[in-house]
Design an enzyme around this catalytic site. Sequence first.
Site, PDB file in Angstrom:
ATOM      1  N   HIS A 136      -8.865 -17.721 -35.125  1.00 24.96           N
ATOM      2  CA  HIS A 136      -9.792 -18.710 -35.688  1.00 24.96           C
ATOM      3  C   HIS A 136      -9.118 -19.737 -36.595  1.00 24.96           C
ATOM      4  O   HIS A 136      -9.715 -20.780 -36.875  1.00 24.96           O
ATOM      5  CB  HIS A 136     -10.895 -18.021 -36.484  1.00 24.96           C
ATOM      6  CG  HIS A 136     -11.834 -17.210 -35.659  1.00 24.96           C
ATOM      7  ND1 HIS A 136     -12.505 -17.723 -34.572  1.00 24.96           N
ATOM      8  CD2 HIS A 136     -12.221 -15.904 -35.758  1.00 24.96           C
ATOM      9  CE1 HIS A 136     -13.259 -16.769 -34.031  1.00 24.96           C
ATOM     10  NE2 HIS A 136     -13.102 -15.657 -34.730  1.00 24.96           N
ATOM     11  N   ASP A 171     -11.838 -11.498 -26.948  1.00 20.01           N
ATOM     12  CA  ASP A 171     -12.556 -11.191 -28.180  1.00 20.01           C
ATOM     13  C   ASP A 171     -14.011 -11.626 -28.024  1.00 20.01           C
ATOM     14  O   ASP A 171     -14.312 -12.572 -27.300  1.00 20.01           O
ATOM     15  CB  ASP A 171     -11.892 -11.974 -29.319  1.00 20.01           C
ATOM     16  CG  ASP A 171     -12.275 -11.499 -30.703  1.00 20.01           C
ATOM     17  OD1 ASP A 171     -13.430 -11.748 -31.095  1.00 20.01           O
ATOM     18  OD2 ASP A 171     -11.423 -10.932 -31.398  1.00 20.01           O
ATOM     19  N   HIS A 173     -15.741 -13.125 -30.164  1.00 21.82           N
ATOM     20  CA  HIS A 173     -15.897 -14.432 -30.788  1.00 21.82           C
ATOM     21  C   HIS A 173     -15.051 -15.478 -30.041  1.00 21.82           C
ATOM     22  O   HIS A 173     -13.944 -15.183 -29.599  1.00 21.82           O
ATOM     23  CB  HIS A 173     -15.446 -14.383 -32.255  1.00 21.82           C
ATOM     24  CG  HIS A 173     -16.209 -13.395 -33.084  1.00 21.82           C
ATOM     25  ND1 HIS A 173     -15.809 -12.079 -33.211  1.00 21.82           N
ATOM     26  CD2 HIS A 173     -17.344 -13.533 -33.808  1.00 21.82           C
ATOM     27  CE1 HIS A 173     -16.677 -11.439 -33.992  1.00 21.82           C
ATOM     28  NE2 HIS A 173     -17.613 -12.295 -34.357  1.00 21.82           N
ATOM     29  N   ASP A 257     -14.039  -6.303 -29.989  1.00 20.20           N
ATOM     30  CA  ASP A 257     -15.378  -6.334 -30.573  1.00 20.20           C
ATOM     31  C   ASP A 257     -16.484  -6.684 -29.590  1.00 20.20           C
ATOM     32  O   ASP A 257     -17.630  -6.902 -30.005  1.00 20.20           O
ATOM     33  CB  ASP A 257     -15.429  -7.261 -31.788  1.00 20.20           C
ATOM     34  CG  ASP A 257     -14.630  -8.532 -31.619  1.00 20.20           C
ATOM     35  OD1 ASP A 257     -14.157  -8.803 -30.506  1.00 20.20           O
ATOM     36  OD2 ASP A 257     -14.456  -9.262 -32.614  1.00 20.20           O
TER      37      ASP A 257
END
Length: 366
Positions: A136, A171, A173, A257
């Site tokens: 990120h 992931d 995200h 995740d």
Amino acid sequence: MLPHFYYSPAILRYDFGPQHPLRPERLRRTIELLGRYGVKPIDPGEGNVSDLLRVHDEEYVQMVVKTSDRLARGELYADDEERGRQFSYGFGSGDNPPFGGMYEAALAYSNASAKAAEVVRDGAPLAFGIGGGLHHALRSRASGFCIFDDPAIACHILLERFERVVYVDIDVHHGDGVQWIFYNEPRVLTCSIHEDGRTLFPGTGGVEETGLDYTSFNVPIQARTTGDVWLNAFLETIPKAIEAFKPGAIVLQMGTDTHTLDPLAHIRSRQQDWLAAVRMIGEMGLPLVALGGGGYNLTTVPRMWVSACLTLGGIPFADEVPADLGDEWHMPTYSDHEPVAPSFGQQHADHVVEWLNSNHIPHLRR
């Protein structure tokens, strides 16, 4: 033994505090469990700031150093202006609370990923930086638990040898930091399958984010989608994009995740669904840098990362986790054996797959 497995205990000092979901214990357990299979990590040595400057602005890196040193001395802010500047760079009381020694800890995970990329650049077929995958961070801003963007650094290093590089992010995200860093770089294809940004941080990753020459490739998945649907959406899109782009190497971010037990998201995959995606990337036969990523449940992260590393490395293993650790950590097996939930999210996934195959992938066939 796994080839080129880079890890430093200094990465465990990347710690935002006891209440923060990114717990170093998840990585410590992974390393301990890998040790049961004879995996001996290679210390990557001291990091090099020049690698950070491949993808981050110098002013930002200097700010991280300055804040890290000040907090290590027990000091707070020099003045209100300095405090405001720190917040403007993404540091505050939420996702990224600053801490003393954060520069050295962030440099440690970045350096492990950089070393993995260097050996692949120099001819190794596979290397690992499981303590990294912090996708990120932006050029001049910390974000989403990430200070430095080590996947972007790895891609940049691979470009020194390979004409084209693919970044694959599984992931939950969206891999926004890597996408934006390379958004106008036609030599890097960034692929991310993630929960739809309308229901999850960072709020980006729609199919319309295509980048220069369509080299930003996003597969947004509806919240509560089950692992069978997630995996099918992955298999129907990302391998096709990679084949169309014809890269020389891959950087794989292996956030765990998407698992149904993860507390920070809403995809309902199982270990075996997720591992099938990892295996498919490994079977493409391209030089590969495998990194870690997100994952916040201590009963899922170690078994998923270990099973991924062993699978990519061609090391056979039984489904049973070594009994003492399996009992202590409440994860007796690598795979999930609970009944499969009824499929959910198929209609949304089908729409995304159809759009990408009709409107995006054709632009990559050039």
